[in-house]
Design a protein around this motif. Structure first.
Motif, PDB file in Angstrom:
ATOM      1  N   PRO A 316      34.859 -43.979   7.902  1.00 48.12           N
ATOM      2  CA  PRO A 316      36.031 -43.701   7.055  1.00 48.12           C
ATOM      3  C   PRO A 316      36.017 -44.430   5.721  1.00 48.12           C
ATOM      4  CG  PRO A 316      36.623 -45.094   8.941  1.00 48.12           C
ATOM      5  CD  PRO A 316      35.233 -44.599   9.192  1.00 48.12           C
ATOM      6  N   SER A 317      35.279 -45.545   5.620  1.00 51.67           N
ATOM      7  CA  SER A 317      35.196 -46.260   4.348  1.00 51.67           C
ATOM      8  C   SER A 317      34.252 -45.578   3.368  1.00 51.67           C
ATOM      9  CB  SER A 317      34.727 -47.700   4.587  1.00 51.67           C
ATOM     10  OG  SER A 317      33.370 -47.722   5.005  1.00 51.67           O
ATOM     11  N   GLY A 318      33.370 -44.722   3.890  1.00 53.02           N
ATOM     12  CA  GLY A 318      32.398 -44.035   3.034  1.00 53.02           C
ATOM     13  C   GLY A 318      31.275 -44.921   2.540  1.00 53.02           C
ATOM     14  N   LYS A 319      31.117 -46.110   3.116  1.00 58.57           N
ATOM     15  CA  LYS A 319      30.086 -47.043   2.649  1.00 58.57           C
ATOM     16  C   LYS A 319      28.685 -46.510   2.933  1.00 58.57           C
ATOM     17  CE  LYS A 319      32.214 -50.740   0.975  1.00 58.57           C
ATOM     18  NZ  LYS A 319      31.925 -51.276  -0.378  1.00 58.57           N
ATOM     19  N   VAL A 320      27.808 -46.644   1.951  1.00 57.69           N
ATOM     20  CA  VAL A 320      26.400 -46.314   2.141  1.00 57.69           C
ATOM     21  C   VAL A 320      25.561 -47.515   1.713  1.00 57.69           C
ATOM     22  CG1 VAL A 320      26.784 -43.854   1.751  1.00 57.69           C
ATOM     23  CG2 VAL A 320      26.066 -45.307  -0.148  1.00 57.69           C
ATOM     24  N   SER A 321      24.363 -47.593   2.239  1.00 53.27           N
ATOM     25  CA  SER A 321      23.448 -48.669   1.871  1.00 53.27           C
ATOM     26  C   SER A 321      22.359 -48.113   0.947  1.00 53.27           C
ATOM     27  CB  SER A 321      22.832 -49.290   3.129  1.00 53.27           C
ATOM     28  OG  SER A 321      22.104 -48.306   3.848  1.00 53.27           O
ATOM     29  N   ARG A 322      21.355 -48.941   0.672  1.00 50.56           N
ATOM     30  CA  ARG A 322      20.223 -48.558  -0.164  1.00 50.56           C
ATOM     31  C   ARG A 322      20.646 -48.092  -1.562  1.00 50.56           C
ATOM     32  NH1 ARG A 322      18.272 -44.262   3.065  1.00 50.56           N
ATOM     33  NH2 ARG A 322      19.698 -44.826   4.729  1.00 50.56           N
ATOM     34  N   LYS A 323      21.626 -48.790  -2.095  1.00 46.42           N
ATOM     35  CA  LYS A 323      22.043 -48.506  -3.469  1.00 46.42           C
ATOM     36  C   LYS A 323      21.212 -49.341  -4.449  1.00 46.42           C
ATOM     37  CE  LYS A 323      26.313 -49.309  -2.092  1.00 46.42           C
ATOM     38  NZ  LYS A 323      27.790 -49.406  -1.933  1.00 46.42           N
ATOM     39  N   ILE A 324      21.223 -48.942  -5.700  1.00 50.74           N
ATOM     40  CA  ILE A 324      20.556 -49.705  -6.757  1.00 50.74           C
ATOM     41  C   ILE A 324      21.605 -50.572  -7.432  1.00 50.74           C
ATOM     42  CG2 ILE A 324      19.264 -49.568  -8.923  1.00 50.74           C
ATOM     43  CD1 ILE A 324      18.244 -46.822  -7.972  1.00 50.74           C
ATOM     44  N   ASN A 325      21.426 -51.876  -7.369  1.00 52.58           N
ATOM     45  CA  ASN A 325      22.431 -52.793  -7.903  1.00 52.58           C
ATOM     46  C   ASN A 325      22.404 -52.849  -9.428  1.00 52.58           C
ATOM     47  OD1 ASN A 325      24.545 -54.709  -7.080  1.00 52.58           O
ATOM     48  ND2 ASN A 325      23.266 -56.229  -8.127  1.00 52.58           N
ATOM     49  N   ASN A 326      21.253 -52.616 -10.011  1.00 49.80           N
ATOM     50  CA  ASN A 326      21.100 -52.712 -11.476  1.00 49.80           C
ATOM     51  C   ASN A 326      20.836 -51.334 -12.085  1.00 49.80           C
ATOM     52  OD1 ASN A 326      18.608 -52.778 -10.106  1.00 49.80           O
ATOM     53  ND2 ASN A 326      17.548 -53.807 -11.799  1.00 49.80           N
ATOM     54  N   GLU A 327      21.702 -50.395 -11.787  1.00 52.03           N
ATOM     55  CA  GLU A 327      21.528 -49.029 -12.279  1.00 52.03           C
ATOM     56  C   GLU A 327      21.465 -48.975 -13.809  1.00 52.03           C
ATOM     57  OE1 GLU A 327      23.866 -46.538  -8.729  1.00 52.03           O
ATOM     58  OE2 GLU A 327      24.771 -46.795 -10.711  1.00 52.03           O
ATOM     59  N   PHE A 328      22.427 -49.648 -14.454  1.00 51.07           N
ATOM     60  CA  PHE A 328      22.506 -49.568 -15.924  1.00 51.07           C
ATOM     61  C   PHE A 328      21.234 -50.113 -16.559  1.00 51.07           C
ATOM     62  CE2 PHE A 328      23.508 -51.536 -20.035  1.00 51.07           C
ATOM     63  CZ  PHE A 328      23.990 -50.444 -20.714  1.00 51.07           C
ATOM     64  N   GLU A 329      20.748 -51.253 -16.057  1.00 53.03           N
ATOM     65  CA  GLU A 329      19.554 -51.865 -16.623  1.00 53.03           C
ATOM     66  C   GLU A 329      18.321 -50.992 -16.391  1.00 53.03           C
ATOM     67  OE1 GLU A 329      22.569 -55.008 -15.801  1.00 53.03           O
ATOM     68  OE2 GLU A 329      21.731 -53.336 -14.656  1.00 53.03           O
ATOM     69  N   LEU A 330      18.227 -50.413 -15.212  1.00 51.31           N
ATOM     70  CA  LEU A 330      17.097 -49.533 -14.918  1.00 51.31           C
ATOM     71  C   LEU A 330      17.101 -48.303 -15.824  1.00 51.31           C
ATOM     72  CD1 LEU A 330      14.652 -48.672 -13.223  1.00 51.31           C
ATOM     73  CD2 LEU A 330      16.252 -47.673 -11.563  1.00 51.31           C
ATOM     74  N   LEU A 331      18.263 -47.684 -15.974  1.00 57.91           N
ATOM     75  CA  LEU A 331      18.353 -46.500 -16.826  1.00 57.91           C
ATOM     76  C   LEU A 331      17.999 -46.846 -18.272  1.00 57.91           C
ATOM     77  CD1 LEU A 331      19.075 -43.515 -17.106  1.00 57.91           C
ATOM     78  CD2 LEU A 331      21.465 -44.198 -17.427  1.00 57.91           C
ATOM     79  N   SER A 332      18.487 -48.011 -18.741  1.00 65.13           N
ATOM     80  CA  SER A 332      18.185 -48.438 -20.117  1.00 65.13           C
ATOM     81  C   SER A 332      16.684 -48.648 -20.303  1.00 65.13           C
ATOM     82  CB  SER A 332      18.939 -49.726 -20.446  1.00 65.13           C
ATOM     83  OG  SER A 332      20.335 -49.517 -20.417  1.00 65.13           O
ATOM     84  N   LYS A 333      16.030 -49.266 -19.314  1.00 65.63           N
ATOM     85  CA  LYS A 333      14.588 -49.501 -19.388  1.00 65.63           C
ATOM     86  C   LYS A 333      13.822 -48.182 -19.426  1.00 65.63           C
ATOM     87  CE  LYS A 333      10.739 -51.855 -19.197  1.00 65.63           C
ATOM     88  NZ  LYS A 333      10.265 -52.640 -20.372  1.00 65.63           N
ATOM     89  N   MET A 334      14.253 -47.234 -18.618  1.00 61.86           N
ATOM     90  CA  MET A 334      13.566 -45.939 -18.586  1.00 61.86           C
ATOM     91  C   MET A 334      13.770 -45.187 -19.897  1.00 61.86           C
ATOM     92  SD  MET A 334      12.010 -45.815 -15.716  1.00 61.86           S
ATOM     93  CE  MET A 334      11.589 -44.079 -15.726  1.00 61.86           C
ATOM     94  N   GLN A 335      14.962 -45.249 -20.463  1.00 57.89           N
ATOM     95  CA  GLN A 335      15.216 -44.568 -21.737  1.00 57.89           C
ATOM     96  C   GLN A 335      14.443 -45.226 -22.880  1.00 57.89           C
ATOM     97  OE1 GLN A 335      19.502 -44.794 -21.675  1.00 57.89           O
ATOM     98  NE2 GLN A 335      19.707 -42.698 -20.856  1.00 57.89           N
ATOM     99  N   GLU A 336      14.268 -46.536 -22.794  1.00 56.92           N
ATOM    100  CA  GLU A 336      13.477 -47.243 -23.794  1.00 56.92           C
ATOM    101  C   GLU A 336      11.997 -46.887 -23.679  1.00 56.92           C
ATOM    102  OE1 GLU A 336      11.968 -51.837 -24.468  1.00 56.92           O
ATOM    103  OE2 GLU A 336      13.933 -51.507 -23.568  1.00 56.92           O
ATOM    104  N   THR A 337      11.523 -46.741 -22.431  1.00 56.63           N
ATOM    105  CA  THR A 337      10.106 -46.426 -22.204  1.00 56.63           C
ATOM    106  C   THR A 337       9.781 -44.994 -22.596  1.00 56.63           C
ATOM    107  OG1 THR A 337      10.083 -48.003 -20.362  1.00 56.63           O
ATOM    108  CG2 THR A 337       8.275 -46.420 -20.458  1.00 56.63           C
TER     109      THR A 337
END
Length: 452
Positions: A316-337
């Motif tokens: 009922p909480s909808g909790k999931v695991s295996r999330k990416i904690n640093n999504e913003f940083e990863l996306l920024s790195k990929m856009q820079e690359t």
């Protein structure tokens, strides 16, 4: 000396044959049937042909038994009740003129809103059967069992199927469409539901059916889920067994193989039948183009995020695991690359399935943590690549999507966390942005090799 040598060789051969028989027993039989590397086989006997004819299959169709996969099933069939029940390879069966009577089942009706059944025990969503749920008009006992994880099929045989020889009353309903009966085990999970979609597609191939002429009969009591609508896109009709309030005769009912016995769930198979045709089938029914072409000057790179969401009553909480904690940083790195390319990050399950497929069908490189959303690997363009990431508590030994990429000949890389300090409460992971970017560059260079 010669006699001793011959006896030694004979014993060696017998021991070796015994070991092979043990290894390739019934529980392993389906592995060989799924391998498209096998040589084709001819139809088994005239009696089997007659059994198939009795089941309503048009064997005069020149395509009957036309490939290794289906011909292997024909070669391992067992018939009862003058062909009214035919089991294939202990994985599936077809029943002809079978009567279904829902009053002999106990369990939830199914299709409820999740909010109305929060914390409902899962066992209430699987029916308990009494003899008479299925009836065949013959007196021969059906002595047949299904292999592996085909639990509901064995329950149908042992607890639900009755052969009483009685003639069906014409006052009750008659269902003339071909029907594929399924029980779903993990109905809210895209990966496991994909095995059910794929299995039903295989039934179309095996029995030479058109999807618009087939009814999917759901024999479980799960509440409504986000993946239910896809059944209606792919097939002509979808019915819950609880929709049939009076006894109904089904002219041709296929007991589809269990999702856990799907070729898609056997990750060490060298090949899987019809994998590209399944992609076309899926995209066609959603009216999504499959003709996207690679443009090396403007790659589409898609990162998919795992976020909390309510999928079934037991969470009922909808909790999931295996999330990416640093999504913003990863996306920024990929856009820079990849400055001149199109790089996006989305929670893909927030979108309707059609929109998901529209994005995936134009994705060159798909990136995400190991999870059900990577089932979309099946619908990527043929030239594309997959970069799969793993946390420490869900390792790369889980081959689900690596196998899919391999079957389709896609480019594949993975990143696996080996540093405990990157894990956050066994819920999310701080991925190595630089390494993920480097691996993505590797995939792009394989897809678009630089001219020497």
């Amino acid at each position: 000396m010669r006699y001793r040598m011959r006896m030694f060789v004979l014993v060696y051969v017998l021991v070796f044959a015994g070991m092979m028989l043990f290894w390739w027993g019934p529980s392993k039989l389906h592995y060989g049937m799924y391998s498209t590397l096998q040589q084709g086989h001819s139809l088994r006997t005239v009696s089997i042909v007659r059994d198939v004819q009795a089941a309503g299959v048009a064997i005069d169709d020149p395509a009957y038994g036309y490939d290794n996969y289906t011909s292997n099933f024909w070669n391992h069939s067992t018939a009862f009740c003058d062909g009214r029940f035919i089991g294939y390879s202990r994985l599936l069966a077809i029943l002809r003129n079978v009567v279904l009577d829902f009053k002999f089942a106990r369990g939830q009706k199914g299709g409820e809103n999740i909010s109305d059944v929060i914390n409902q025990p899962e066992e209430e969503e699987f029916y308990k059967y009494l003899p008479g749920f299925f009836k065949l008009p013959c007196k021969e006992p059906i002595e047949y069992n299904f292999i592996g994880d085909s639990h509901h099929l064995n329950s149908w045989i042992e607890n639900a199927l009755e052969t009483d020889g009685k003639v069906f009353s014409r006052e009750a309903g008659i269902y003339i469409d071909w029907t594929i009966a399924i029980t779903r085990y993990e109905y809210a999970n895209l990966y496991h539901t994909m095995t059910d979609y794929y299995n039903a597609f295989l039934m179309l191939k095996m029995f030479r059916l058109n999807s618009k002429d087939v009814t999917i009969l759901i024999i479980d009591g799960h509440p409504s889920g986000g993946l239910d609508a896809t059944w209606r896109y792919l097939f002509g009709k979808v019915k819950r067994v609880s929709d049939f309030r009076k006894p109904t005769l089904f002219k041709n009912m296929i007991w589809s193989m269990a999702g856990y016995e799907s070729p898609l769930d056997d990750h060490f198979l060298p090949n899987v039948p019809y994998i590209e045709e399944f992609r076309e089938f899926f995209l066609f029914h959603y009216d999504v183009s499959s003709s996207y072409k690679l443009n090396c000057k403007r790659l589409n790179i898609l990162l998919i995020w795992r976020h909390d969401y309510l999928a079934h009553p037991r969470n009922p909480s909808g909790k999931v695991s295996r999330k990416i904690n640093n999504e913003f940083e990863l996306l920024s790195k990929m856009q820079e690359t990849f400055r001149t390319h199109n790089v996006r990050g989305i929670q893909i399950d927030k979108y309707p399935m059609k929109k998901q497929l529209q994005m995936i069908a134009k994705t060159d490189i798909l990136i995400g943590m190991h999870g059900a959303g990577l089932s979309h690997t099946l619908f990527l363009p043929k030239h594309s690549g997959l970069l799969e990431m793993f946390s420490m508590y869900y390792t790369a030994e889980n081959r689900h999507f690596r196998a899919m990429a391999g079957w389709r000949g896609l480019h594949y890389r993975n990143w696996e966390n080996m540093d405990y300090e990157r894990e956050v409460m066994e819920e999310s992971t701080n991925v190595d942005e630089a390494e993920v970017a480097r691996l993505t560059v590797e995939i792009s260079e394989q897809m678009c090799p630089k001219s020497s």
